[in-house]
Design an enzyme around this catalytic site. Structure first.
Site, PDB file in Angstrom:
ATOM      1  CB  SER A 170      -0.935   0.007   1.215  1.00 49.90           C
ATOM      2  OG  SER A 170      -0.180  -0.082   2.420  1.00 49.90           O
ATOM      3  CG  LEU A 182       9.487   1.231  -3.660  1.00 51.25           C
ATOM      4  CD1 LEU A 182      10.259   2.068  -4.669  1.00 51.25           C
ATOM      5  CD2 LEU A 182      10.460   0.539  -2.703  1.00 51.25           C
ATOM      6  CE1 TYR A 206      20.207   6.937 -10.132  1.00 50.73           C
ATOM      7  CE2 TYR A 206      22.368   7.218 -11.139  1.00 50.73           C
ATOM      8  CZ  TYR A 206      21.157   7.742 -10.742  1.00 50.73           C
ATOM      9  OH  TYR A 206      20.876   9.064 -10.951  1.00 50.73           O
ATOM     10  N   GLY A 219      20.231  -0.814 -12.942  1.00 51.64           N
ATOM     11  CA  GLY A 219      19.321  -1.263 -13.988  1.00 51.64           C
ATOM     12  C   GLY A 219      19.147  -0.249 -15.102  1.00 51.64           C
ATOM     13  CE  LYS A 220      18.773   5.981 -13.139  1.00 53.70           C
ATOM     14  NZ  LYS A 220      17.483   6.304 -13.754  1.00 53.70           N
ATOM     15  CD  GLU A 234      16.415  14.615  -7.130  1.00 54.48           C
ATOM     16  OE1 GLU A 234      15.913  13.520  -7.427  1.00 54.48           O
ATOM     17  OE2 GLU A 234      16.357  15.114  -5.989  1.00 54.48           O
ATOM     18  CG  HIS A 288      21.658   5.738  -6.505  1.00 54.36           C
ATOM     19  ND1 HIS A 288      21.213   4.451  -6.338  1.00 54.36           N
ATOM     20  CD2 HIS A 288      20.627   6.536  -6.120  1.00 54.36           C
ATOM     21  CE1 HIS A 288      19.971   4.474  -5.876  1.00 54.36           C
ATOM     22  NE2 HIS A 288      19.606   5.726  -5.737  1.00 54.36           N
ATOM     23  CE  LYS A 309      24.699  18.287 -15.727  1.00 52.93           C
ATOM     24  NZ  LYS A 309      25.507  18.954 -16.759  1.00 52.93           N
TER      25      LYS A 309
END
Length: 518
Positions: free
Chosen positions: A41, A44, A216, A218-219, A253, A277, A369
Site C-alpha cells: 500500500s 514505492l 541505478y 538497472g539503467k 535535481e 548510486h 541530470k
C-alpha cells in the site's frame, strides 16, 4: 540457464519493439511463480514495483497462467481497493488505447491482497496459505514453484519480515523451486548498522537468495558501461591515469525534498545518493576487466575497486544545504543534514593513481541530470593554441535524454584555420527511434526471477562501500563538519566549483551540448 540467456536478450529486444514474445520458457521454466510485494500500500510499490511488474506482464515475460501477485501490508483494504490504488500508475500517457485498458484489467486480476502485521505469525501464515492455494490451483508440484518476496519497506522492519518469511512462507527448494528476497536501499546508515542488518538477514537466508537492489544498476546506460569499456578497442589504451585527468559522476535535481523532508533529513544526500548510486557507477567506470560475464566475476572486480579507495580527506569535501530546507515542518530547525555534497575519491592502484574521481550530488540546483564525465588531459605541444576552448571529454548522459557524446576539437568551417569544440553524438532518442528503453526496476525484477545477481550488491561490496563513507558521515552527524548555504536554483556552493578547479577539472566555457531533435 546458460544457454537461455542469449535467447532471452533477443526475445526481450523484440518485445520492446512491440512484437509478441514467442518463447519465454527460459524465464518461467519451472512451476508457478508467486511475486509477493510487502508494503503493497506504500508509495514505492504503487509508483515503481507494480508498474514494473505490469510492463513485464504486458511484454509477455510474466504469463498469467503461471504467475500470481500478492500484496501484503498492515492496511486493511480489499483486493479491489488495492487494484484501484495502483491502476492510475500503470499506464503513463493519458490517451490509453483499448488494448492498454484491457491489459491493465487483466493484470489487476492477478493481484490478491493479504493484510497483516510485519512481525506477527498470523498474517504470514495466512499469506502462506493463499500462496499455497494458488500454487495448487496452477498444478505446481510441491517444492517446484517459486516465491519472490519484494520488500518495498523501510529497513527497520527487514529483520522481522525476513524472520516471518523464513519461518512461515518458504518454498521447499529440494525439487527445483526457490525462495528469493529483494531488499531496497538504504542498507543501514553506517558500517555498523549495515553489518548488523546483513548479519540478521544472513542468518535467515543464503547470499544467493538475497537481492540488494540499487535501481541505478538497472539503467540502460549504466548497463552499457561494461560493453563500452571492454568491447571497443580504442578505449582500452586511453582508460587510465596516463590519459585521463579526472572523472566526474554527477546527480543533480532541480527540486528540493518536496514532502520527503523528514525522511531525507534522517539520511542526507551522501547516504541517499552518493554512497550507493554514484559509488556503484564509479565501480563500473574504474574496475578491471572481469575474466567472464558471470555475476561473481564482475562483482569481484567491483569489490577490488572499493577496497582500493583511499580514506576521504576533509579538504576534499564540500557540503551544502539550500536556503529554505529547514522551512519544511518535518525538518528540525537546526538540521546539519547536507542537501548537496561534492566528494573527491582517490583510487590507489596502477590504473588510477593520481586521478580524482569527483562524486557530486545535490537537490534544488539549476538543472536536473545524471551523467558520467570523463575529462582527458591536455594535448602536449598545442600547435593550434586551442587549449582554452576545453579538453576532450567523453560524457555518458544517464538521464534525462539518454546519450553518449565525445567532445572534441575540430576545424571551424570556413576559410580561416580556426578551431571549435564539437561532438560525436549517440543520442538514444534519435538513433533508436521506436525502441522503448525499459525502466530499471523491470530489468532488475526480471534478473531476480532468472537468478542473475550481476546487477545487485553483494554483502562484501556493501561493507566496502560503507567503510569508505562511514568516517565522513560520523563527522557530519556529530556536527564537526557543517554544510554551507546555497541558493535554490544555483550550481550549489561556490566552494564546490573551487574544489573541482583545485583537483584539476577544467570547465568548458562557450560550449553547450544540445540533445539533437528527431
Amino acid at each position: 540457464m546458460g544457454s537461455g540467456s542469449g535467447s532471452w536478450h533477443v526475445e526481450k529486444r523484440n518485445s520492446f519493439r512491440g512484437e509478441p514474445v514467442r518463447d519465454i520458457d527460459h524465464v518461467l521454466e519451472n512451476g508457478s511463480l508467486s511475486i509477493i510485494v510487502l508494503g503493497a500500500s506504500g508509495d514505492l510499490a504503487k509508483k515503481k514495483t507494480f508498474p514494473a511488474l505490469f510492463n513485464l506482464y504486458k511484454q509477455g515475460f510474466l504469463l498469467p497462467e503461471e504467475v500470481h501477485i500478492f500484496g501484503y501490508a498492515r492496511t486493511k483494504i480489499s483486493d479491489e481497493e488495492l487494484r484501484n490504488r495502483i491502476r492510475g500508475y500503470l499506464v503513463r500517457n493519458k490517451g490509453a488505447s483499448p488494448k492498454d485498458v484491457e491489459d491493465v484489467t487483466n493484470f489487476l486480476q492477478l493481484i490478491k491482497y493479504v493484510s497483516g502485521s510485519y512481525d506477527g505469525e498470523e498474517g504470514f501464515r495466512l499469506l502462506d496459505k493463499e500462496i499455497s492455494d494458488n500454487e495448487i490451483s496452477k498444478n505446481s508440484a510441491e517444492g517446484s514453484s517459486r516465491r519472490l518476496f519484494y520488500l518495498a519497506l523501510p529497513p527497520s522492519v527487514y529483520p522481522s519480515v525476513c524472520r516471518m518469511i523464513r519461518h512461515y512462507c518458504m518454498n521447499r527448494s529440494d525439487l527445483g523451486g526457490w525462495t528469493r528476497i529483494v531488499v531496497e536501499k538504504p542498507f543501514g546508515k553506517d558500517l555498523d548498522s549495515a553489518e548488523q542488518l546483513s548479519k540478521q538477514i544472513g542468518e535467515l537466508f543464503e547470499e544467493p537468495q538475497i537481492y540488494r537492489i540499487d535501481h541505478y544498476l538497472g539503467k540502460e546506460l549504466v548497463q552499457n558501461l561494461l560493453v563500452l569499456r571492454f568491447a571497443n578497442r580504442f578505449f582500452l589504451p586511453l582508460w587510465n591515469r596516463d590519459n585521463i585527468a579526472n572523472v566526474q559522476i554527477v546527480f543533480r535535481e532541480d527540486f528540493g525534498t518536496e514532502g520527503r523532508g523528514g525522511y531525507f533529513d534522517e539520511y542526507g544526500i551522501i547516504r541517499d545518493i552518493i554512497q550507493n548510486h554514484l559509488l556503484q557507477v564509479l565501480c563500473l567506470v574504474a574496475m578491471e576487466k572481469p575474466i567472464s560475464l558471470k555475476p561473481e566475476h564482475i562483482r569481484d572486480e567491483k569489490v577490488k575497486v572499493l577496497q582500493s579507495v583511499m580514506p576521504i580527506e576533509d579538504d576534499e569535501v564540500v557540503l551544502g544545504q539550500y536556503d529554505g530546507y529547514t522551512d519544511d515542518p518535518t525538518v528540525p530547525d537546526h538540521s546539519n543534514t547536507p542537501t548537496f555534497s561534492t566528494v573527491i575519491l582517490r583510487i590507489h592502484n596502477e590504473r588510477w593513481e593520481g586521478v580524482p574521481f569527483i562524486l557530486k550530488a545535490g537537490k534544488a540546483l539549476n538543472s536536473r541530470k545524471a551523467e558520467i564525465r570523463v575529462q582527458f588531459k591536455d594535448v602536449p605541444g598545442d600547435i593550434f593554441k586551442c587549449k582554452k576552448q576545453g579538453r576532450n571529454e567523453f560524457v555518458i548522459r544517464l538521464q534525462p535524454s539518454e546519450a553518449m557524446y565525445m567532445k572534441l576539437t575540430v576545424k571551424q568551417p570556413g576559410l580561416e584555420m580556426a578551431t571549435v569544440q564539437s561532438e560525436l553524438d549517440l543520442s538514444y532518442g534519435q538513433r533508436y527511434q521506436g525502441v522503448t528503453i525499459p525502466e530499471a526496476y523491470e530489468r532488475l525484477i526480471l534478473d531476480t526471477i532468472r537468478g542473475d545477481q550481476q546487477h545487485f550488491v553483494r554483502r562484501d561490496e556493501l561493507k566496502a562501500a560503507w567503510e569508505i563513507f562511514t568516517p565522513l558521515l560520523h563527522r557530519i552527524d556529530s556536527g564537526e563538519l557543517k554544510p554551507l548555504p546555497y541558493q535554490p536554483g544555483s550550481r550549489g556552493p561556490a566552494e564546490a566549483d573551487a574544489l573541482l578547479e583545485k583537483v584539476g577539472y577544467l570547465q568548458t566555457h562557450g560550449y553547450i551540448w544540445i540533445p539533437p531533435t528527431l
